[in-house]
Design an enzyme around this catalytic site. Structure first.
Site, PDB file in Angstrom:
ATOM      1  N   ARG A  59       0.852  -1.202   0.000  1.00  0.00           N
ATOM      2  CA  ARG A  59       0.000   0.000   0.000  1.00  0.00           C
ATOM      3  C   ARG A  59       0.880   1.241   0.000  1.00  0.00           C
ATOM      4  O   ARG A  59       1.779   1.380   0.830  1.00  0.00           O
ATOM      5  CB  ARG A  59      -0.894  -0.001   1.236  1.00  0.00           C
ATOM      6  N   ARG A 100      -9.080  20.466   7.318  1.00  0.00           N
ATOM      7  CA  ARG A 100      -7.945  20.671   8.227  1.00  0.00           C
ATOM      8  C   ARG A 100      -7.979  22.074   8.811  1.00  0.00           C
ATOM      9  O   ARG A 100      -8.521  23.001   8.199  1.00  0.00           O
ATOM     10  CB  ARG A 100      -6.611  20.425   7.512  1.00  0.00           C
ATOM     11  N   LYS A 247     -13.147   2.962   0.812  1.00  0.00           N
ATOM     12  CA  LYS A 247     -12.862   3.078   2.240  1.00  0.00           C
ATOM     13  C   LYS A 247     -14.069   3.708   2.940  1.00  0.00           C
ATOM     14  O   LYS A 247     -14.493   4.810   2.594  1.00  0.00           O
ATOM     15  CB  LYS A 247     -11.610   3.933   2.461  1.00  0.00           C
ATOM     16  N   THR A 305      -6.242  -0.330  10.268  1.00  0.00           N
ATOM     17  CA  THR A 305      -5.969   0.699  11.276  1.00  0.00           C
ATOM     18  C   THR A 305      -5.676   0.131  12.673  1.00  0.00           C
ATOM     19  O   THR A 305      -6.509  -0.529  13.273  1.00  0.00           O
ATOM     20  CB  THR A 305      -7.113   1.737  11.405  1.00  0.00           C
TER      21      THR A 305
END
Length: 507
Positions: A59, A100, A247, A305
């Site tokens: 990945r 962000r 995802k 994760t």
């Protein structure tokens, strides 16, 4: 639960492997391992070590690194795979749309935010942050949140409760004390975010992936089925047959999961942002739901994760982490993923080795005959009592492998679709995917139990089966005298024509 997932219990023994290691169903690992590659592991030698330890998929995380950096990974992986005589798939993980915070004042690396004090989020990107305010990259924040909503910053480490919204600012109260740094991620749990599914950066990164020949695109922050379709329609994606792994990272993606699954080639249970976007106590049930639905649909699923997160700094995982990996295998995941453990951790190879061992042990607890029976009932019911000819042959091949106690299933395929059908019914023995396509050989590496074997031509079925059995013997998949089930098509080399099942004996 035992009956549903085909599990059984046994007396705990101090020695691993027990008596299962002598039976053919436990000669190889069935669950695949995805490794994120970073500065510590991008060299040819490091990649060779990871391949030997059990890496199936590489990945590349495009939230970090430049195109030259990732192209070096691509080139080094291909060299390492060639030297190790192994196949390894390439996955491009997009940065995706994100919110962000802005930069802090020039003299500040972090600022201390204290519980109970007021704090303002502003659309004015020229504002430099301090203890009272910060800018964000999301211009419609005041229209997205409402009074009473929660804003989370830096993976949820700092929480803010919305008190008032104006045209350009959101006024909040700090819910817990914490340090705010520069350019941190922002999550808006329960809010429908108005962000483009594919950013300009994502388009540039995907164009790079098309050029270098990646096998998968892991598409971040997929919220609706249309997001997947938009990515598939980008230049070169369909033409290069790149598979899209969606995802699922937020509440909107969960709500639209059924529609997303229909148009995706696979799913990644991305528990990082998901664990911030939804209540943390709901992550486990969401994981199990997504894995179950992927299993029924016959589409690969990756659990990701913090699986062995402590191994970033320590040579052994925690007991909870080891159990987390095992539970994902028992849930039915096709792949488990390592992130920081292999990207920048101190023990990348050890992390893969530990994950390999945990997967092997967990797979021994699955009662495959019960699992097959339950899966078939659920799948037939969900598909209205009918399946396609290739899927019917694949299901029958798995049943026959049980009836005859075969040690191996061989699948002759151009596209890899029949391999995914066989994997869907979770056979107890390995599947060898025989194909003339290098890309198909790599892409089956996210399907449980699948192992590629590449031939120059798909003509001459009987000769190919003989060669494959000899290859399987050399790799320890099968021993002389054991039976093999093979699926193929009566039109050799034509994708989608699988309609033949054959039983052979290894000499």
């Amino acid at each position: 639960i035992n009956a549903e997932y085909g599990l059984f219990f046994f007396k705990v023994q101090l020695k691993p492997n027990m008596n299962f290691s002598k039976t053919f169903e436990h000669r190889t690992r069935k669950t695949n391992i995805v490794c994120t590659i970073g500065p510590n592991t991008k060299s040819v030698d490091s990649l060779r070590e990871l391949l030997r330890a059990g890496m199936s998929v590489t990945r590349m995380n495009f939230s970090h690194g430049s195109h030259p950096f990732h192209e070096e990974i691509v080139n080094n992986l291909r060299e390492a795979a060639k030297l190790e005589n192994k196949y390894c798939a390439l996955m491009l993980d997009t940065k995706g749309p994100e919110i962000r915070t802005g930069k802090l004042a020039e003299d500040k690396k972090t600022v201390l935010l204290e519980k109970g004090k007021k704090f303002v989020f502003t659309n004015d990107q020229s504002v430099l942050g301090d203890e009272t305010k910060v800018s964000t990259t999301y211009s419609t924040l005041p229209k997205t949140v409402k009074v009473g909503d929660v804003i989370l910053v830096d993976d949820g480490l700092i929480s803010f409760k919305v008190e008032k919204c104006t045209d350009n600012e959101v006024y909040t109260e700090i819910q817990n004390t914490g340090q705010l740094g520069n350019i941190k991620g922002v999550n808006l749990p329960g809010c429908i975010v108005d962000l483009p599914p594919v950013t300009d950066k994502d388009k540039e990164d995907i164009a790079f992936g098309v050029r270098v020949g990646v096998d998968f695109i892991a598409a971040s922050f997929i919220r609706r089925a249309e997001n997947v379709v938009e990515i598939k329609n980008l230049p070169g994606v369909k033409e290069k047959n790149i598979k899209i792994i969606s995802k699922i990272e937020n509440e909107e993606g969960l709500k639209n999961f059924s529609e997303i699954l229909k148009v995706s080639d696979g799913i990644m249970v991305a528990r990082g942002d998901l664990g911030v976007e939804i209540p943390i106590e709901c992550v486990a049930s969401a994981q199990k739901m997504m894995i179950r639905e992927c299993n029924y649909a016959g589409k690969p699923v990756i659990t990701a994760t913090q699986m062995l997160d402590s191994m970033i700094n320590f040579p052994r995982p925690t007991r909870a982490e080891a159990t987390d990996v095992a539970n994902a295998v028992l849930d039915g995941t096709d792949c488990v993923m390592l992130s920081g453990e292999t990207a920048n951790g101190k023990y990348p190879t050890e992390s893969v080795s530990v994950m390999h061992k945990i997967c092997l042990e967990a797979e021994k607890v699955i009662k495959y005959r019960v699992l097959y029976t339950n899966l078939r009932k659920k799948i037939i019911a969900k598909q209205g009592g009918k399946v396609s000819v290739p899927e019917s042959v694949a299901s029958s091949a798995v049943k026959t492998s049980w009836d005859l106690g075969t040690a191996l299933i061989i699948v002759l395929t151009e596209s890899g679709d029949t391999v995914r059908f066989v994997s869907k019914y979770r056979p107890h023995c390995p599947i060898i995917c025989v194909t003339s396509s290098q890309q198909t050989a790599r892409q089956v590496l996210i399907s449980r139990s699948a192992h590629p074997f590449v031939v120059e031509s798909m003509q001459g079925t009987d000769q190919i089966i003989e060669r494959t059995i000899e290859y399987a013997k050399s790799k320890g998949f099968i021993k002389p005298g054991e039976l093999v089930v093979t699926t193929s098509g009566n039109i050799e080399g034509l994708s989608g024509s699988t309609n033949i099942m054959k039983v052979s004996k290894a000499k």
